[in-house]
Design a protein around this motif. Structure first.
Motif, PDB file in Angstrom:
ATOM      1  N   UNK A  52       0.497  -0.900   0.107  1.00 53.35           N
ATOM      2  CA  UNK A  52       0.711   0.103   0.212  1.00 53.35           C
ATOM      3  C   UNK A  52       0.600   0.873  -0.142  1.00 53.35           C
ATOM      4  N   UNK A  53       1.990   0.866  -0.672  1.00 51.86           N
ATOM      5  CA  UNK A  53       2.489   2.305  -1.108  1.00 51.86           C
ATOM      6  C   UNK A  53       3.542   2.425   0.425  1.00 51.86           C
ATOM      7  N   UNK A  54       3.096   1.561   1.560  1.00 52.69           N
ATOM      8  CA  UNK A  54       3.842   1.987   2.859  1.00 52.69           C
ATOM      9  C   UNK A  54       5.341   0.848   2.769  1.00 52.69           C
ATOM     10  N   UNK A  72       2.947  -7.169  -3.055  1.00 56.28           N
ATOM     11  CA  UNK A  72       4.466  -7.119  -1.457  1.00 56.28           C
ATOM     12  C   UNK A  72       5.534  -7.831  -1.314  1.00 56.28           C
ATOM     13  N   UNK A  73       6.399  -7.491  -0.906  1.00 58.88           N
ATOM     14  CA  UNK A  73       7.784  -8.118  -1.089  1.00 58.88           C
ATOM     15  C   UNK A  73       8.359  -8.580   0.143  1.00 58.88           C
ATOM     16  N   UNK A  74       9.699  -8.741   0.577  1.00 62.41           N
ATOM     17  CA  UNK A  74       9.746  -9.208   2.279  1.00 62.41           C
ATOM     18  C   UNK A  74      11.982  -8.784   1.923  1.00 62.41           C
ATOM     19  N   UNK A  75      11.740  -8.690   2.910  1.00 66.46           N
ATOM     20  CA  UNK A  75      13.402  -8.953   4.014  1.00 66.46           C
ATOM     21  C   UNK A  75      13.723  -8.899   4.890  1.00 66.46           C
ATOM     22  N   UNK A 114      -8.836  -3.385   7.380  1.00 63.67           N
ATOM     23  CA  UNK A 114      -8.092  -1.631   7.731  1.00 63.67           C
ATOM     24  C   UNK A 114      -7.132  -1.543   7.535  1.00 63.67           C
ATOM     25  N   UNK A 115      -5.780  -1.809   7.972  1.00 61.88           N
ATOM     26  CA  UNK A 115      -4.951  -1.627   8.253  1.00 61.88           C
ATOM     27  C   UNK A 115      -4.042  -3.194   7.903  1.00 61.88           C
ATOM     28  N   UNK A 116      -2.951  -2.740   7.630  1.00 63.64           N
ATOM     29  CA  UNK A 116      -2.105  -3.947   7.332  1.00 63.64           C
ATOM     30  C   UNK A 116      -1.344  -3.982   7.868  1.00 63.64           C
ATOM     31  N   UNK A 117      -0.745  -3.762   9.053  1.00 65.56           N
ATOM     32  CA  UNK A 117       0.103  -4.268  10.721  1.00 65.56           C
ATOM     33  C   UNK A 117      -0.779  -3.895  11.763  1.00 65.56           C
ATOM     34  N   UNK A 118      -0.967  -4.865  12.507  1.00 64.32           N
ATOM     35  CA  UNK A 118      -2.066  -4.526  13.940  1.00 64.32           C
ATOM     36  C   UNK A 118      -0.679  -4.876  14.862  1.00 64.32           C
ATOM     37  N   UNK A 211       1.318   2.895 -12.016  1.00 63.78           N
ATOM     38  CA  UNK A 211       1.437   3.716 -11.127  1.00 63.78           C
ATOM     39  C   UNK A 211       0.377   2.719 -10.117  1.00 63.78           C
ATOM     40  N   UNK A 212      -0.594   2.200 -10.867  1.00 56.49           N
ATOM     41  CA  UNK A 212      -1.873   1.655 -10.399  1.00 56.49           C
ATOM     42  C   UNK A 212      -1.847   0.118  -9.327  1.00 56.49           C
ATOM     43  N   UNK A 213      -1.165  -0.574  -9.928  1.00 58.96           N
ATOM     44  CA  UNK A 213      -0.998  -1.579  -9.317  1.00 58.96           C
ATOM     45  C   UNK A 213       0.816  -1.979  -8.815  1.00 58.96           C
ATOM     46  N   UNK A 214       2.217  -0.934  -9.663  1.00 64.67           N
ATOM     47  CA  UNK A 214       2.849  -0.947  -8.353  1.00 64.67           C
ATOM     48  C   UNK A 214       3.771  -1.978  -9.662  1.00 64.67           C
ATOM     49  N   UNK A 215       3.551  -2.172 -10.645  1.00 67.86           N
ATOM     50  CA  UNK A 215       4.741  -3.139 -11.286  1.00 67.86           C
ATOM     51  C   UNK A 215       3.589  -3.042 -12.771  1.00 67.86           C
ATOM     52  N   UNK A 216       4.699  -3.403 -13.934  1.00 66.63           N
ATOM     53  CA  UNK A 216       4.293  -3.097 -15.638  1.00 66.63           C
ATOM     54  C   UNK A 216       3.709  -3.415 -15.728  1.00 66.63           C
ATOM     55  N   UNK A 217       2.963  -3.746 -16.945  1.00 66.93           N
ATOM     56  CA  UNK A 217       2.259  -5.079 -17.033  1.00 66.93           C
ATOM     57  C   UNK A 217       2.570  -5.997 -17.160  1.00 66.93           C
ATOM     58  N   UNK A 218       4.024  -6.710 -17.604  1.00 66.79           N
ATOM     59  CA  UNK A 218       4.273  -7.510 -17.979  1.00 66.79           C
ATOM     60  C   UNK A 218       4.651  -8.489 -16.766  1.00 66.79           C
TER      61      UNK A 218
END
Length: 278
Positions: A52-54, A72-75, A114-118, A211-218
């Motif tokens: 969510x752009x955070x 989402x990603x992860x590290x 409503x929230x991503x992290x709680x 811009x809408x989905x956070x990644x290119x169409x491919x």
């Protein structure tokens, strides 16, 4: 030295819910999305991810919740890595259960988080209890009771939105392109195809889509195919059959993308979900 990363995955036969307990050190996984609702608890270490752009930092005891399609990603920012337990909830199962258990659930609406992290201790406990009951293949009545407890705790963090094909928050150009990708997931799609159905040139389309989905169409198309690959593998189809059905060049091509997204090979994922040998 022991392996840096490990994954323990199982699937509940009654509900189709996947349960995953995993440990990662360093880079965990590339940006990707799932077609399930995800709810999990960080058990140990620090889990860092973008959604969510955070940028989110999950520490032990915190609950993370993701809706279908959320990238989402992860590290692991610290050397000891992180461990989490998580459930993949099928959207149809979740909506059906919520409407059956709670009379206040509105009709013609779909649930969202409503929230991503709680930092919610009762929700964390209910999540871990549901995970343990399903992952340990407890008696059916135990599994159902644990899931009901999880649903009861989740309701405080749900919001309902009208079910609609179009999202007013996103540009129509990008949504038309996304819908075309979903409808032609098996085809060899080009940017010119997407531009034609969207009514703009492919450069403006690519900018609007990212811009809408956070990644290119491919990249979105690959993630869409990987999500479908999970379902086919869980049904027992072989990696070669899945690669052919979903437009990957070959089994190795599927395997490379599958490992990058899920840190498992298609054959290993199939075996864990079905108990079929490789």
């Amino acid at each position: 030295m022991a392996s840096r990363n490990w994954i323990d995955l199982a699937q509940d036969a009654d509900t189709g819910i996947e349960t995953i307990r995993a440990h990662f050190r360093g880079h965990a996984y590339d940006p990707h999305w799932h077609d399930s609702y995800l709810i999990g608890v960080t058990e140990q270490g620090v889990q860092q991810f973008s959604c969510r752009q955070q940028r989110h930092i999950s520490t032990p005891g915190q609950v993370f919740m993701l809706e279908p399609g959320e990238i989402h990603d992860g590290t692991a920012p610290s050397a000891e890595g992180f461990t989490y337990s998580m459930l993949y909830l099928d959207p149809q199962w979740l909506e059906r259960e919520l409407h059956a258990l709670f009379e206040q659930a509105p009709a013609a609406c779909q649930p969202g988080f409503a929230s991503t992290l709680l930092g919610d201790a009762p929700l964390a406990q209910a999540t871990l209890q549901a995970f343990q009951a399903l992952h340990g293949n407890e008696l059916r009545i135990v599994r159902q009771t644990a899931l009901d407890g999880l649903l009861a705790q989740m309701t405080a963090h749900l919001h309902w939105r009208q079910t609609s094909q179009l999202d007013p928050r996103l540009p129509l150009v990008a949504q038309r392109a996304r819908d075309y990708l979903h409808a032609h997931v098996h085809d060899d799609i080009g940017l010119d195809d997407l531009a034609r159905v969207s009514g703009v040139d492919r450069f403006r389309l690519s900018r609007a889509f990212k811009a809408a989905f956070g990644m290119a169409p491919h990249a979105y198309l690959i993630q869409l195919r990987l999500a479908k690959a999970r379902h086919l593998l869980a049904r027992g189809e072989t990696p070669a059959q899945v690669a052919s059905a979903l437009g990957f060049a070959d089994q190795s091509h599927l395997g490379r993308w599958f490992r990058r997204a899920y840190q498992l090979t298609p054959a290993d994922y199939r075996k864990r979900c079905t108990n079929h040998p490789d």
